[in-house]
Scaffold this active site. Structure first.
Site, mmCIF file in Angstrom:
data_model
loop_
_atom_site.group_PDB
_atom_site.id
_atom_site.type_symbol
_atom_site.label_atom_id
_atom_site.label_comp_id
_atom_site.label_asym_id
_atom_site.label_seq_id
_atom_site.Cartn_x
_atom_site.Cartn_y
_atom_site.Cartn_z
ATOM 1 N N SER A 136 3.388 -1.854 11.141
ATOM 2 C CA SER A 136 3.989 -1.990 9.769
ATOM 3 C C SER A 136 5.355 -1.198 9.556
ATOM 4 O O SER A 136 6.210 -1.434 10.098
ATOM 5 C CB SER A 136 2.841 -1.654 8.759
ATOM 6 O OG SER A 136 3.256 -1.857 7.328
ATOM 7 N N HIS A 137 5.192 -0.462 8.653
ATOM 8 C CA HIS A 137 6.422 0.451 8.453
ATOM 9 C C HIS A 137 6.487 1.717 9.035
ATOM 10 O O HIS A 137 7.376 2.432 8.924
ATOM 11 C CB HIS A 137 6.371 1.023 6.626
ATOM 12 C CG HIS A 137 5.016 1.636 6.600
ATOM 13 N ND1 HIS A 137 3.762 0.925 6.570
ATOM 14 C CD2 HIS A 137 4.549 3.016 6.724
ATOM 15 C CE1 HIS A 137 2.658 1.823 6.263
ATOM 16 N NE2 HIS A 137 3.184 2.927 6.486
ATOM 17 N N ASP A 165 7.105 -5.397 9.033
ATOM 18 C CA ASP A 165 6.368 -6.427 9.253
ATOM 19 C C ASP A 165 6.447 -7.399 7.863
ATOM 20 O O ASP A 165 5.711 -8.458 7.985
ATOM 21 C CB ASP A 165 4.582 -6.424 9.407
ATOM 22 C CG ASP A 165 4.067 -5.514 8.549
ATOM 23 O OD1 ASP A 165 4.554 -4.791 7.855
ATOM 24 O OD2 ASP A 165 2.701 -5.900 8.518
ATOM 25 N N THR A 209 -7.822 0.322 8.216
ATOM 26 C CA THR A 209 -7.530 -0.496 7.084
ATOM 27 C C THR A 209 -6.441 -1.557 7.589
ATOM 28 O O THR A 209 -6.342 -2.507 7.116
ATOM 29 C CB THR A 209 -7.211 0.192 5.675
ATOM 30 O OG1 THR A 209 -5.872 1.027 6.144
ATOM 31 C CG2 THR A 209 -8.112 0.944 5.102
ATOM 32 N N ASP A 211 5.690 -7.144 4.790
ATOM 33 C CA ASP A 211 4.476 -7.224 3.729
ATOM 34 C C ASP A 211 4.776 -6.225 2.454
ATOM 35 O O ASP A 211 4.089 -6.640 1.154
ATOM 36 C CB ASP A 211 3.163 -7.124 4.069
ATOM 37 C CG ASP A 211 3.014 -5.784 4.858
ATOM 38 O OD1 ASP A 211 3.868 -4.991 4.985
ATOM 39 O OD2 ASP A 211 1.644 -5.720 5.018
ATOM 40 N N ARG A 212 5.835 -5.385 2.681
ATOM 41 C CA ARG A 212 6.109 -4.460 1.437
ATOM 42 C C ARG A 212 7.564 -4.792 0.814
ATOM 43 O O ARG A 212 8.288 -5.510 1.468
ATOM 44 C CB ARG A 212 6.283 -3.061 2.181
ATOM 45 C CG ARG A 212 4.960 -2.433 2.486
ATOM 46 C CD ARG A 212 5.121 -0.917 3.046
ATOM 47 N NE ARG A 212 3.752 -0.348 3.206
ATOM 48 C CZ ARG A 212 3.567 1.124 3.283
ATOM 49 N NH1 ARG A 212 4.425 1.886 3.007
ATOM 50 N NH2 ARG A 212 2.210 1.327 3.575
ATOM 51 N N LYS A 254 -0.348 -8.639 1.297
ATOM 52 C CA LYS A 254 0.963 -8.473 0.204
ATOM 53 C C LYS A 254 2.080 -9.165 0.977
ATOM 54 O O LYS A 254 2.065 -9.400 2.308
ATOM 55 C CB LYS A 254 1.037 -6.918 0.107
ATOM 56 C CG LYS A 254 1.362 -5.960 1.389
ATOM 57 C CD LYS A 254 1.147 -4.762 0.961
ATOM 58 C CE LYS A 254 0.990 -3.916 2.151
ATOM 59 N NZ LYS A 254 0.131 -2.895 2.358
ATOM 60 N N ASP A 289 9.440 -4.078 4.787
ATOM 61 C CA ASP A 289 9.157 -3.161 5.670
ATOM 62 C C ASP A 289 9.249 -4.002 7.051
ATOM 63 O O ASP A 289 9.625 -5.040 7.223
ATOM 64 C CB ASP A 289 7.848 -2.278 5.496
ATOM 65 C CG ASP A 289 6.697 -3.281 5.623
ATOM 66 O OD1 ASP A 289 6.824 -4.459 5.173
ATOM 67 O OD2 ASP A 289 5.659 -2.786 6.035
ATOM 68 N N THR A 346 -7.725 1.861 -2.066
ATOM 69 C CA THR A 346 -6.389 1.567 -1.194
ATOM 70 C C THR A 346 -6.931 0.602 -0.070
ATOM 71 O O THR A 346 -7.828 0.637 0.706
ATOM 72 C CB THR A 346 -5.990 3.043 -0.719
ATOM 73 O OG1 THR A 346 -5.492 3.730 -1.748
ATOM 74 C CG2 THR A 346 -4.662 2.885 0.170
HETATM 75 C C1 G1P Z 1 -0.706 3.207 3.446
HETATM 76 C C2 G1P Z 1 -0.772 2.930 1.927
HETATM 77 C C3 G1P Z 1 -1.574 1.846 1.568
HETATM 78 C C4 G1P Z 1 -1.484 0.654 2.190
HETATM 79 C C5 G1P Z 1 -1.539 0.885 3.811
HETATM 80 C C6 G1P Z 1 -1.276 -0.119 4.534
HETATM 81 O O1 G1P Z 1 -2.208 3.649 3.624
HETATM 82 O O2 G1P Z 1 -0.952 4.067 1.074
HETATM 83 O O3 G1P Z 1 -1.469 1.753 0.101
HETATM 84 O O4 G1P Z 1 -2.440 -0.351 2.109
HETATM 85 O O5 G1P Z 1 -0.719 2.001 4.037
HETATM 86 O O6 G1P Z 1 0.036 -0.767 4.295
HETATM 87 P P1 G1P Z 1 -2.615 5.320 3.485
HETATM 88 O O7 G1P Z 1 -1.721 5.919 4.701
HETATM 89 O O8 G1P Z 1 -2.250 5.768 2.318
HETATM 90 O O9 G1P Z 1 -3.884 5.203 3.903
HETATM 91 ZN ZN ZN Z 2 3.630 -3.494 6.443
#
Ligand code: G1P
Ligand code: ZN
Length: 545
Positions: A111-112, A281, A18, A283-284, A378, A279, A346
Site C-alpha cells: 500500500s502506502h 496501490d 487487515t 486505494d487512497r 476503497k 497511494d 478500522t
Molecule cells: C491504516 C489506517 C486504516 C487503513 C489501513 C489500511 O491502518 O489507519 O484506516 O484501513 O491502514 O490502509 P493502521 O496502521 O492504523 O492499523
Molecule cells: Zn493503499
C-alpha cells in the site's frame, strides 16, 4: 515443463493483518517465504476457477508475479488473469474480480509503505466479492502456513520467466493465462458512475488540475482517464510513471508525504483549481483545492451530501459507514438524509460486509480512504472523479463546496497524531494503562472538557453477528468532542500509536481556526489522560495529518 514439489518448513510470522501479509522486502526475499504463503493461500482455495494477479509495480513485483503464476499453474488453477506488466491497482483488481466473477485475486503491494530493497512488500488475498479476505479466511491461511511441508511450482526449464508485457491469451501447463490491459475495465466502470461528458466540459473551460501519481500504480490510470478520456491538458498528471522505488517517495497521499503537490496547490501565483493524489496501490486519495486541504472525514461527508448530483448515486444512498476513528461529519449528513450511519472498526473488510448486504452505499476512513458499493475496496481515483463530477455539476470550486457544507452541517475539526517507531513494550504499556483508567474517567473534567463516556470500542457486525473487541479506546467529551487512541496494525517498524482528535463547532465565526489550533486543548488532555510524553518519552508526534 514439469511440476516441482519443493520441501519447505513453516515461518512463524505469516498471519495476514487487515491489509494482507506485509513485511520488509528482505523478508519476502527469504527462500521459500513468498512460496510458503502463496501455497497456503492455494491450500485454502475451494474454488480454483480463476484468479487475477497484479501489483503496484514496486521492487520485487515482477519476480513475485512470476513465482505466483508458476505456482498457480502447478496448483491447477484453471485460469490466471494478469495486469499487463504486472500492474494492477487494488481497486482495479476488485473491479476485475467482480466483473468477471473470478474466484479471487492476489495483489502485491504494501500500500502506502515505501518500496525498494530496504522498503516493504506485501501480499493481499481478495475473495470472490472483490474485497479483502475475511478473518475466517486469513486465519485459515495462517494455519496452513504453520503446517506447510511442501509447495508446488512449475519448472519452466529453459523457457525463462513468462512474458507479461503483451496482452493476449496463452496456456501454461494446464492453466489458461490472460494478460489484460489493467486500465480498461476500471475506466469502463468509472464511466458508468460519473458524468464524463460534464467533466470533459469542465476541462474545456480551462479548469486546471494537478494529479500526483507519486510514481506509484495510479499514474497509468490517471493519465488514461483524466488526460485521455476526459481531455485534461497533458501534464495534469505528474509523477505518473510507476517506479520500483516510487522515485524514493513515500507513496502516501497526505500533507506530509505529498509535499510537492501541497506546495503546488498553495503556490500564491499559479496554483491549479484542483489537486489530488493517490497511494502506492491506488486505494487512497487526497483532495485539495487552491490553497485548501479537504480532510478525508469532510470529504466523505461532502460526497454523501452531493451524491444526488452524480449519475451512479442519483437513486439515493442506502446508508453510509465510517471507521470509528473517522470524524463524524458524515453522521450529520446521514441524519439529514434520514439514512443509517454505521461506525465500524478500522480496516476496509468491515465495510465489505455492509456493502455485500446492501446496507450502505458510501463508506470511508480518516486515513484517506473512501469508497462505495461499486467495488469492495476503497478507491482513490474514484474519489477524485466523484469530486470532479460535483465541481462540474455545481460550478463551484473545492473550497466553496466545503465552506458551503460547513454552513449547512457545522465543522468537524479533525487531526491525527502519529507516534511512530515506538518500542512495542512502551506502546502496549500506554494502551494497557489507558484501558485500566477508563472506568474512572466518566464525569471527570479536564480543563474545559468533561468526559461523557469512555470505552474500548467493540463492534458487533450487523450482518453475521461476529464481535470484534479491542478496536481502540474512545473518550467522548461533552459538545461533540472526542479522543481516540489505537495502535496501528499495518506498520513494520516497531509500534505506532495513533491519537485521533475531533471537535465539532457550529459557530461560523470559528470556522477559520486552523485544525491544530482548534484541537490543541484536546491534545493536552490526551497527554494528561494517556501520559504520552512520559511513557513514550516523546515530546511531539512524528506525523500530524
Ligand atoms: C491504516 C489506517 C486504516 C487503513 C489501513 C489500511 O491502518 O489507519 O484506516 O484501513 O491502514 O490502509 P493502521 O496502521 O492504523 O492499523
Ligand atoms: Zn493503499
Amino acid at each position: 515443463m514439469r511440476i516441482n514439489y519443493v520441501k519447505t518448513t513453516p515461518f512463524n510470522d505469516q498471519r495476514p493483518g487487515t491489509s494482507g501479509l506485509r513485511k520488509k522486502t528482505n523478508v519476502f526475499k527469504t527462500d521459500n517465504y513468498l512460496e510458503n504463503f502463496i501455497q497456503s493461500i492455494f491450500n485454502c482455495l475451494a474454488d480454483k476457477r480463476a484468479l487475477v494477479v497484479g501489483g503496484d509495480g514496486r521492487y520485487h513485483n515482477d519476480k513475485a508475479i512470476d513465482t505466483i503464476i508458476r505456482m498457480a499453474a502447478a496448483n491447477e488453477i484453471d485460469k490466471v488473469m494478469i495486469g499487463r506488466g504486472g500492474i494492477l491497482s487494488t481497486p482495479a483488481a476488485s473491479c476485475v474480480i467482480r466483473k468477471y466473477g473470478l474466484s479471487g485475486g492476489i495483489i502485491l503491494s504494501a500500500s502506502h509503505n515505501p518500496g525498494g530493497p530496504e522498503g516493504d512488500f506485501g501480499v493481499k488475498f481478495n475473495t470472490a466479492n472483490g474485497g479483502p479476505a475475511p478473518e475466517s479466511v486469513t486465519e485459515a491461511i495462517f494455519r496452513q502456513s504453520q503446517r506447510i511441508t511442501e509447495y508446488k511450482i512449475l519448472n519452466m526449464g529453459d523457457l525463462g520467466p513468462l512474458d507479461i508485457e503483451h496482452t493476449g491469451k496463452s496456456r501454461l501447463y494446464e492453466t489458461q493465462i490472460e494478460i489484460f490491459e489493467p486500465v480498461s475495465d476500471y475506466a469502463a466502470l468509472m464511466n458508468t458512475l460519473f458524468d464524463f461528458e460534464r467533466i470533459r466540459l469542465l476541462f474545456k473551460t480551462g479548469f486546471l488540475m494537478r494529479y500526483d501519481g507519486m510514481n506509484a500504480v495510479t499514474g497509468p490510470y490517471a493519465k488514461s482517464i483524466l488526460e485521455g478520456i476526459l481531455g485534461a491538458p497533458q501534464g495534469t498528471v505528474v509523477n505518473g510513471e510507476p517506479l520500483a522505488d516510487f522515485g524514493g517517495r513515500h507513496p502516501d497521499p497526505n500533507l506530509v508525504y505529498a509535499k510537492e503537490l501541497v506546495e503546488a496547490m498553495y503556490s500564491p501565483k499559479d496554483a491549479p483549481d484542483f489537486g489530488a493524489a493517490s497511494d502506492g496501490d491506488g486505494d487512497r486519495n487526497m483532495i485539495l483545492g487552491r490553497g485548501f486541504f479537504v480532510t478525508p472525514s469532510d470529504s466523505l461527508a461532502v460526497l454523501a451530501a452531493n451524491a444526488h448530483l452524480v449519475p451512479g448515486y442519483m437513486g439515493g444512498l442506502k446508508g453510509v459507514a465510517r471507521s470509528m476513528p473517522t470524524g463524524k461529519a458524515v453522521d450529520m449528513v446521514a441524519a439529514k438524509l434520514g439514512i443509517p450511519c454505521y461506525e465500524t472498526p478500522t480496516g476496509w473488510k468491515f465495510f465489505g460486509a455492509l456493502l455485500d448486504a446492501d446496507l450502505v452505499t458510501l463508506c470511508g476512513e480518516e486515513s484517506f480512504g473512501t469508497g462505495s458499493s461499486h467495488i469492495r475496496e476503497k478507491d482513490g481515483l474514484w474519489a477524485v472523479l466523484f469530486w470532479l463530477n460535483i465541481i462540474a455539476a455545481r460550478g463551484l470550486g473545492v473550497e466553496a463546496i466545503v465552506r458551503d457544507h460547513w454552513m449547512r452541517f457545522g465543522r468537524n475539526f479533525y487531526s491525527r497524531h502519529d507516534y511512530e517507531g515506538l518500542e512495542p513494550s512502551a506502546a502496549n504499556l500506554l494502551m494497557a494503562r489507558l484501558k485500566d483508567s477508563l472506568p474512572g474517567l466518566k464525569g471527570r473534567t479536564f480543563g474545559a472538557y468533561r468526559v461523557e463516556s469512555a470505552d474500548d470500542f467493540s463492534y458487533t457486525d450487523p450482518v453475521d453477528g461476529l464481535i470484534s473487541t479491542g478496536q481502540g479506546v474512545r473518550i467522548v467529551f461533552e459538545d461533540i468532542k472526542r479522543l481516540v487512541f489505537r495502535l496501528s496494525g499495518t506498520g513494520t517498524n516497531g509500534a505506532t500509536l495513533r491519537v485521533y482528535l475531533e471537535r465539532y463547532e457550529k459557530d461560523p465565526g470559528l470556522y477559520n481556526l486552523k485544525p491544530e489550533e482548534a484541537v490543541s486543548g484536546l491534545a493536552s488532555v490526551a497527554d494528561e489522560i494517556a501520559h504520552i510524553k512520559t511513557i513514550l518519552k516523546r515530546s511531539a508526534p512524528d506525523v500530524i495529518t
